[in-house]
Write a protein that holds these residues in place. Structure first.
Motif, mmCIF file in Angstrom:
data_model
loop_
_atom_site.group_PDB
_atom_site.id
_atom_site.type_symbol
_atom_site.label_atom_id
_atom_site.label_comp_id
_atom_site.label_asym_id
_atom_site.label_seq_id
_atom_site.Cartn_x
_atom_site.Cartn_y
_atom_site.Cartn_z
ATOM 1 N N GLN A 221 40.710 44.357 49.557
ATOM 2 C CA GLN A 221 39.375 44.811 49.952
ATOM 3 C C GLN A 221 39.037 46.141 49.300
ATOM 4 O OE1 GLN A 221 37.800 44.316 53.943
ATOM 5 N NE2 GLN A 221 39.697 43.317 54.574
ATOM 6 N N GLY A 222 40.035 47.025 49.192
ATOM 7 C CA GLY A 222 39.799 48.311 48.542
ATOM 8 C C GLY A 222 39.433 48.156 47.078
ATOM 9 N N LEU A 223 40.109 47.245 46.388
ATOM 10 C CA LEU A 223 39.808 47.006 44.976
ATOM 11 C C LEU A 223 38.404 46.433 44.802
ATOM 12 C CD1 LEU A 223 43.231 45.508 43.814
ATOM 13 C CD2 LEU A 223 42.323 47.784 43.303
ATOM 14 N N VAL A 224 38.046 45.489 45.646
ATOM 15 C CA VAL A 224 36.701 44.904 45.577
ATOM 16 C C VAL A 224 35.646 45.953 45.908
ATOM 17 C CG1 VAL A 224 35.155 43.170 46.553
ATOM 18 C CG2 VAL A 224 37.537 42.586 46.091
ATOM 19 N N ASN A 225 35.955 46.808 46.864
ATOM 20 C CA ASN A 225 35.016 47.861 47.243
ATOM 21 C C ASN A 225 34.759 48.813 46.075
ATOM 22 O OD1 ASN A 225 33.377 48.882 49.341
ATOM 23 N ND2 ASN A 225 34.815 50.547 49.685
ATOM 24 N N LEU A 226 35.818 49.168 45.363
ATOM 25 C CA LEU A 226 35.667 50.026 44.182
ATOM 26 C C LEU A 226 34.796 49.346 43.130
ATOM 27 C CD1 LEU A 226 39.280 51.453 43.757
ATOM 28 C CD2 LEU A 226 37.239 52.695 44.504
ATOM 29 N N ILE A 228 32.457 47.112 43.695
ATOM 30 C CA ILE A 228 31.077 47.122 44.171
ATOM 31 C C ILE A 228 30.426 48.472 43.917
ATOM 32 C CG2 ILE A 228 29.646 47.050 46.263
ATOM 33 C CD1 ILE A 228 31.541 44.895 47.347
ATOM 34 N N PHE A 229 31.136 49.556 44.207
ATOM 35 C CA PHE A 229 30.591 50.894 43.962
ATOM 36 C C PHE A 229 30.334 51.125 42.479
ATOM 37 C CE2 PHE A 229 31.863 52.031 48.270
ATOM 38 C CZ PHE A 229 30.906 52.978 48.609
ATOM 39 N N ALA A 230 31.109 50.475 41.632
ATOM 40 C CA ALA A 230 30.982 50.701 40.188
ATOM 41 C C ALA A 230 29.804 49.947 39.578
ATOM 42 C CB ALA A 230 32.277 50.299 39.484
ATOM 43 N N VAL A 231 29.465 48.782 40.113
ATOM 44 C CA VAL A 231 28.460 47.945 39.448
ATOM 45 C C VAL A 231 27.167 47.777 40.235
ATOM 46 C CG1 VAL A 231 30.283 46.666 38.248
ATOM 47 C CG2 VAL A 231 29.384 45.788 40.419
ATOM 48 N N VAL A 232 27.170 48.119 41.514
ATOM 49 C CA VAL A 232 25.974 47.903 42.354
ATOM 50 C C VAL A 232 25.233 49.228 42.521
ATOM 51 C CG1 VAL A 232 25.165 47.234 44.654
ATOM 52 C CG2 VAL A 232 27.047 45.984 43.569
ATOM 53 N N PRO A 233 23.908 49.206 42.404
ATOM 54 C CA PRO A 233 23.130 50.429 42.638
ATOM 55 C C PRO A 233 23.440 51.027 44.009
ATOM 56 C CG PRO A 233 21.738 48.733 41.697
ATOM 57 C CD PRO A 233 23.048 48.079 42.005
ATOM 58 N N GLU A 234 23.450 52.359 44.064
ATOM 59 C CA GLU A 234 23.855 53.048 45.285
ATOM 60 C C GLU A 234 23.045 52.618 46.499
ATOM 61 O OE1 GLU A 234 24.448 57.647 46.923
ATOM 62 O OE2 GLU A 234 23.876 57.267 44.838
ATOM 63 N N LEU A 236 21.980 49.796 47.246
ATOM 64 C CA LEU A 236 22.309 48.447 47.699
ATOM 65 C C LEU A 236 23.776 48.281 48.082
ATOM 66 C CD1 LEU A 236 20.341 46.368 45.037
ATOM 67 C CD2 LEU A 236 19.608 46.963 47.356
ATOM 68 N N VAL A 237 24.560 49.333 47.887
ATOM 69 C CA VAL A 237 26.002 49.225 48.104
ATOM 70 C C VAL A 237 26.333 48.744 49.513
ATOM 71 C CG1 VAL A 237 28.115 50.581 48.408
ATOM 72 C CG2 VAL A 237 26.780 50.825 46.324
ATOM 73 N N ALA A 238 25.725 49.359 50.512
ATOM 74 C CA ALA A 238 26.037 49.014 51.899
ATOM 75 C C ALA A 238 25.714 47.554 52.197
ATOM 76 C CB ALA A 238 25.274 49.931 52.847
ATOM 77 N N TYR A 239 24.577 47.073 51.691
ATOM 78 C CA TYR A 239 24.168 45.689 51.955
ATOM 79 C C TYR A 239 25.100 44.696 51.248
ATOM 80 C CZ TYR A 239 19.898 48.045 53.444
ATOM 81 O OH TYR A 239 19.005 48.865 54.076
ATOM 82 N N VAL A 240 25.423 44.991 49.988
ATOM 83 C CA VAL A 240 26.296 44.089 49.236
ATOM 84 C C VAL A 240 27.696 44.073 49.845
ATOM 85 C CG1 VAL A 240 27.397 43.679 46.998
ATOM 86 C CG2 VAL A 240 24.993 44.368 47.102
ATOM 87 N N ALA A 241 28.198 45.256 50.214
ATOM 88 C CA ALA A 241 29.535 45.334 50.811
ATOM 89 C C ALA A 241 29.599 44.540 52.113
ATOM 90 C CB ALA A 241 29.916 46.786 51.056
ATOM 91 N N THR A 242 28.569 44.660 52.926
ATOM 92 C CA THR A 242 28.533 43.906 54.182
ATOM 93 C C THR A 242 28.478 42.409 53.928
ATOM 94 O OG1 THR A 242 27.412 45.725 55.317
ATOM 95 C CG2 THR A 242 27.271 43.541 56.329
ATOM 96 N N ALA A 243 27.641 42.008 52.962
ATOM 97 C CA ALA A 243 27.496 40.589 52.642
ATOM 98 C C ALA A 243 28.802 39.999 52.120
ATOM 99 C CB ALA A 243 26.385 40.394 51.613
ATOM 100 N N VAL A 244 29.591 40.810 51.427
ATOM 101 C CA VAL A 244 30.858 40.332 50.861
ATOM 102 C C VAL A 244 31.975 40.381 51.883
ATOM 103 C CG1 VAL A 244 32.659 40.827 49.161
ATOM 104 C CG2 VAL A 244 30.251 40.921 48.490
ATOM 105 N N PHE A 245 32.100 41.507 52.584
ATOM 106 C CA PHE A 245 33.281 41.720 53.417
ATOM 107 C C PHE A 245 33.202 41.075 54.797
ATOM 108 C CE2 PHE A 245 33.937 45.546 50.607
ATOM 109 C CZ PHE A 245 35.048 45.004 49.966
#
Length: 284
Positions: A221-226, A228-234, A236-245
């Motif tokens: 999860q930590g690797l995926v989170n990194l 997401i932070f690297a490729v997703v606009p800031e 949208l990060v929270a929404y994408v992270a929630t949708a994934v995790f």
């Protein structure tokens, strides 16, 4: 000399721990939506328990053994050709309640003693922080600095490690205790004793199993989170992270809970075959 009334078990090689996860995932794939629904309901009940009066934050730990029975029942059902159902989650509340509730109490007491033991290493700094994280005589900034300083203290780190070691006997005793209560009608003491003996004998398999769970529950999860932070606009990060995790976490919870049944069967009923459910008779 072994007590003839002791529950027998099988000692497995270390690599068997990996197999428990693989077999649990295979069972999950057999009815993924039903398992996700069961895991989602489990999370909702755990959250709701936090609002119970008097027990509050301790409630999830007290009822966890009862809730785990739901996954054991679902896995038992699926292994015999049926499918898990949402009402399985309530199985523990309909039977064996007075044998399962003490298991939750034992977990709470064991955890409390392990945390209290940190005072032997760090002179009570971690314990003091947990008891009173925001003293009335400190402002918000000072309280935050106190937390930072405490958690940065090497002695506190050593105390945490010592607490983890102190917690091991409790975890081993509780590992398969709910399953032993439900499937073998064991009393509290007998279930704890059998679980501890079997878990200690299979420590290599359990260690590898825990490493796999830690990887998927934490490191992956930590690797995926990194990523997401690297490729997703800031924004949208929270929404994408929630949708994934959110769905991922439910999948992991389901597989971990199923693996409790898989490992129990492998350790206490190795080599046994199962009889398919008679579909002409109601399942009780």
């Amino acid at each position: 000399m072994a007590d003839p009334t002791d529950i027998t078990f099988t000692r497995h090689e270390g690599r068997r721990g990996f197999e428990w996860v693989r077999l649990a995932y295979r069972m999950f794939r057999g009815a993924p939506w039903r398992w996700l629904a069961l895991a989602g309901l489990y999370v909702l009940v755990i959250i709701a328990c936090r609002f119970l009066p008097f027990v509050g934050g301790l409630a999830p730990f007290l009822v966890k053994p009862l809730l785990s029975v739901g996954f054991l029942a679902g896995a038992w059902r699926q292994e015999r050709g049926e499918r898990p159902i949402a009402t399985d989650l309530l199985r523990g509340f309909r039977s064996n309640v007075w044998a399962l509730l003490p298991l939750g109490v034992i977990f709470v007491v064991g955890s409390g003693l392990a945390i209290a033991a940190t005072a032997l290493i760090d002179q009570g700094r971690l314990l003091g922080l947990m008891i009173d994280p925001a003293p009335a005589d400190l402002d918000q900034e000072a309280s935050a600095q106190r937390i930072t300083d405490t958690l940065a203290d090497p002695k506190v780190h050593a105390g945490m490690l010592f607490a983890a070691v102190c917690m091991v006997p409790t975890l081993l005793a509780l590992w398969w205790a709910p399953a032993l209560v439900v499937f073998q009608d064991a009393g509290v003491v007998k279930a704890l004793r059998a679980s501890f003996r079997a878990a200690a004998a299979n420590w290599r398999a359990l260690l590898r199993y825990c490493l796999v769970v830690f990887f998927f529950f934490s490191l992956f999860q930590g690797l995926v989170n990194l990523l997401i932070f690297a490729v997703v606009p800031e924004a949208l990060v929270a929404y994408v992270a929630t949708a994934v995790f959110a769905p991922y976490a439910l999948c992991v919870i389901a597989v971990v809970q199923i693996s409790d049944y898989i490992s129990y069967r492998d350790v206490f009923h190795a080599g046994e075959t199962v009889t398919p459910v008679d579909r002409t008779q109601p399942v009780t």
